[in-house]
Design an enzyme around this catalytic site. Structure first.
Site, short mmCIF file in Angstrom:
data_model
loop_
_atom_site.label_atom_id
_atom_site.label_comp_id
_atom_site.label_asym_id
_atom_site.label_seq_id
_atom_site.Cartn_x
_atom_site.Cartn_y
_atom_site.Cartn_z
N CYS A 127 0.95 -1.38 0.21
CA CYS A 127 0.03 0.08 0.02
C CYS A 127 0.97 1.14 -0.23
O CYS A 127 1.56 1.48 -1.07
CB CYS A 127 -0.89 0.03 1.14
SG CYS A 127 -2.38 1.17 0.92
N HIS A 228 -3.47 -4.62 0.35
CA HIS A 228 -3.01 -5.22 1.66
C HIS A 228 -2.99 -6.75 1.70
O HIS A 228 -4.04 -7.17 2.06
CB HIS A 228 -3.93 -4.66 2.62
CG HIS A 228 -3.49 -3.27 3.02
ND1 HIS A 228 -2.59 -3.08 4.15
CD2 HIS A 228 -3.96 -2.10 2.84
CE1 HIS A 228 -2.39 -1.81 4.23
NE2 HIS A 228 -3.14 -1.22 3.46
N GLU A 230 -1.73 -8.79 3.54
CA GLU A 230 -1.92 -9.40 5.00
C GLU A 230 -3.19 -9.52 5.38
O GLU A 230 -3.55 -10.18 6.60
CB GLU A 230 -0.69 -8.49 5.89
CG GLU A 230 -1.61 -7.24 6.49
CD GLU A 230 -1.57 -6.12 5.30
OE1 GLU A 230 -1.86 -5.09 5.51
OE2 GLU A 230 -0.90 -6.36 4.01
#
Length: 572
Positions: A127, A228, A230
């Site tokens: 990001c 993102h 994660e």
């Protein structure tokens, strides 16, 4: 109450086995900042752990000693998400639509990104992190994309929800990881990379044309993604990629701690008269103390190059060596001049960088055999008999066959070099000169910067027969990074270096091949552009399947063995 019996848990999980832990790469993650707190979302460190790494949080400090000490101990770096960049770091005024700026983060992350890049540390930008890569490495970020998009890039849904798709380039690392041309991602930004710069290439875009991913064009372990991962169920592959690259980088670093890394041909002294400072990171030169340190390079064989003709050639060469000695003396704690394997190994253990002296073009002798002894006393370890024109020693690969090979004076030069323990370098020599010298010399010879004619038909390159004859004599051929010797047309890259290296090993055997970059003599290619890239080339060798023993031979052992044979009994 067993769950609270932490001592029993410790005993069962740690003390019942030895060693106590499995070694994993240390991955630094840049921390966010707010409310006097350095913080990090769980997904980042949890993903690193699941992928096989050990996460640590890097606080947002611009203290360069803290940053560099951190970089010395990590094997991978994650640039995490967060607020907008202050566009003034890109020389732009603030757009009224610009979002929240976090002044604590920008400068530290620009510093750490550039310094990690210099050190070849694998990097994943997420990001804001992809924007950090662009800002730090000569790309460009658009402050606000809302007026050019048809997709909501700042979703209101949970981060775990994928709200749009990106199209992935098939020849990219991302495609290798996901095996998909379309990937569903989340989106939480209103800034975006609008120009990734020359160091990167775009590897994914959203349907409205926004850059969503980029990766290194320079064969480095660097990826940036705008989403993102994660937070997504299928986000782990990109973290596993980072851990894999971090492991290779760490393995390369461990190798460099003990092996000698020798570049057998460097022309940087040509720039010393132009006011460059070898102790600074100077963009005008490809080799300096910073770059050698970043690349874990131990030894640079620096030559006094003599154009043809040169007035007072012996004095000309001496002036170059005087300047090299002056620079070394200015930085005695960091570097030293060496002329033997014993000195190389001793000073390597002391942590110093090493310079060895060479001559490129035998006109430096000015036709006088006694000048060989003079240069030997100065510490010169090798001489390239000729350059791009015939001289009084031998004919050049680009000459007019003036001597029909090695001249009578050239025979005496080679014999004297043998007695003095100086390496005979036949790069630039014609084929006839090559074979003549091979017969005349009682010692093995080497080619300090030459490539394979079978792959690039250039008279400066060696034929397979020459390579076999060189190996049979016990000599060494050093693969060079000059574009015109790597390929006949198009851009040469580090992949071409591997092609020549592989071919030379196949023809000659691993014990007869090394690297002579020709840095600052027009050597250097994408993927191996300066001394900083030495450690990256080692990582790439590991990735290409070279064993650690192979790499030790290529980077220095073969030259050490050659020098030991030539200097044996001379007391050098």
């Amino acid at each position: 109450m067993n769950e609270f019996d932490w001592k029993s848990q410790l005993a069962q999980q740690v003390y019942t086995k030895y060693p106590e832990f499995t070694e994993r790469p240390l991955i630094g993650i840049t921390g966010n900042y707010g409310d006097l707190t350095c913080k990090l979302a769980e997904g980042y460190y949890d993903s690193v752990i699941k992928a096989g790494g050990v996460p640590i949080i890097i606080p947002p400090t611009a203290d360069t000693d803290v940053i560099i000490n951190t970089l010395e101990n990590i094997s991978g770096l994650i640039l995490s998400g967060g607020s907008d960049f202050d566009p003034r770091y890109a020389g732009e005024e603030k757009d009224p639509k610009l979002g929240e700026i976090n002044e604590k983060r920008d400068l530290p992350e620009l510093f750490i990104t550039r310094l990690a890049y210099n050190r070849q540390i694998p990097i994943l930008g997420i990001c804001r992190g992809i924007q950090t890569l662009a800002m730090a490495l000569d790309g460009k970020v658009k402050q606000d994309i809302t007026d050019i998009t048809t997709i909501n890039h700042s979703q209101s849904e949970e981060r775990s929800v994928a709200t749009h798709q990106v199209s992935i380039e098939k020849d990219s690392i991302l495609y290798e990881l996901y095996q998909k041309e379309k990937l569903s991602v989340n989106s939480l930004h209103h800034q975006a990379v609008c120009d990734c710069g020359e160091r990167f290439r775009v590897t994914a875009k959203s349907d409205d044309g926004i850059i969503e991913a980029m990766e290194s064009r320079e064969f480095k372990s660097i990826i940036g993604v705008q989403w993102h991962p994660e937070c997504l169920a299928d986000g782990l592959p990109i973290f596993k990629w980072l851990i894999q690259e971090a492991n290779l980088f760490r393995q390369a670093c461990v190798l460099h701690e003990t092996m000698l890394t020798i570049d057998s041909h460097c022309d940087t002294p040509m720039f010393f008269s132009q006011g460059v400072d070898f102790s600074q990171r100077d963009d005008r030169i490809l080799v300096d103390l910073h770059k050698m340190t970043d690349g874990h390079q131990d030894v640079s064989m620096m030559v006094a190059y003599l154009p043809q003709p040169t007035e007072n050639p012996t004095a000309y060469a001496d002036a170059i060596f005087d300047r090299i000695e002056e620079i070394v003396n200015q930085h005695k704690d960091a570097m030293v001049i060496a002329n033997s394997p014993a000195i190389l190994l001793y000073e390597k253990n002391k942590g110093r960088k090493l310079i060895m002296l060479g001559i490129e073009n035998g006109i430096a002798l000015d036709g006088k055999l006694d000048n060989l002894k003079h240069f030997s006393k100065r510490g010169v370890v090798y001489m390239t008999l000729c350059h791009n024109g015939d001289n009084d020693i031998c004919d050049s690969a680009k000459g007019n066959q003036t001597n029909d090979g090695v001249s009578n004076f050239g025979k005496e030069v080679i014999k004297k070099m043998n007695k003095l323990g100086m390496m005979v370098d036949l790069s630039h020599a014609s084929e006839k000169s090559f074979y003549d010298a091979l017969k005349i010399s009682k010692d093995p010879i080497f080619c300090s910067h030459s490539n394979c004619r079978a792959l690039c038909d250039h008279p400066r390159n060696l034929t397979d027969d020459q390579m076999r004859a060189l190996a049979k004599k016990g000599g060494v051929m050093q693969i060079t990074l000059y574009h015109g010797f790597l390929r006949a047309d198009g851009e040469a890259t580090v992949e071409d270096v591997f092609a020549h290296l592989d071919h030379a090993i196949e023809v000659m055997g691993i014990e007869h091949v090394g690297i002579g970059t020709d840095f600052d003599g027009d050597g250097g290619v994408r993927g191996f552009a300066n001394s900083s890239d030495v450690i990256n080339f080692t990582r790439l060798m590991l990735k290409h399947g070279y064993s650690e023993d192979d790499i030790i031979n290529i980077w220095g052992m073969n030259i050490l063995v050659l020098m030991t044979k030539i200097q044996r009994g001379l007391g050098i």
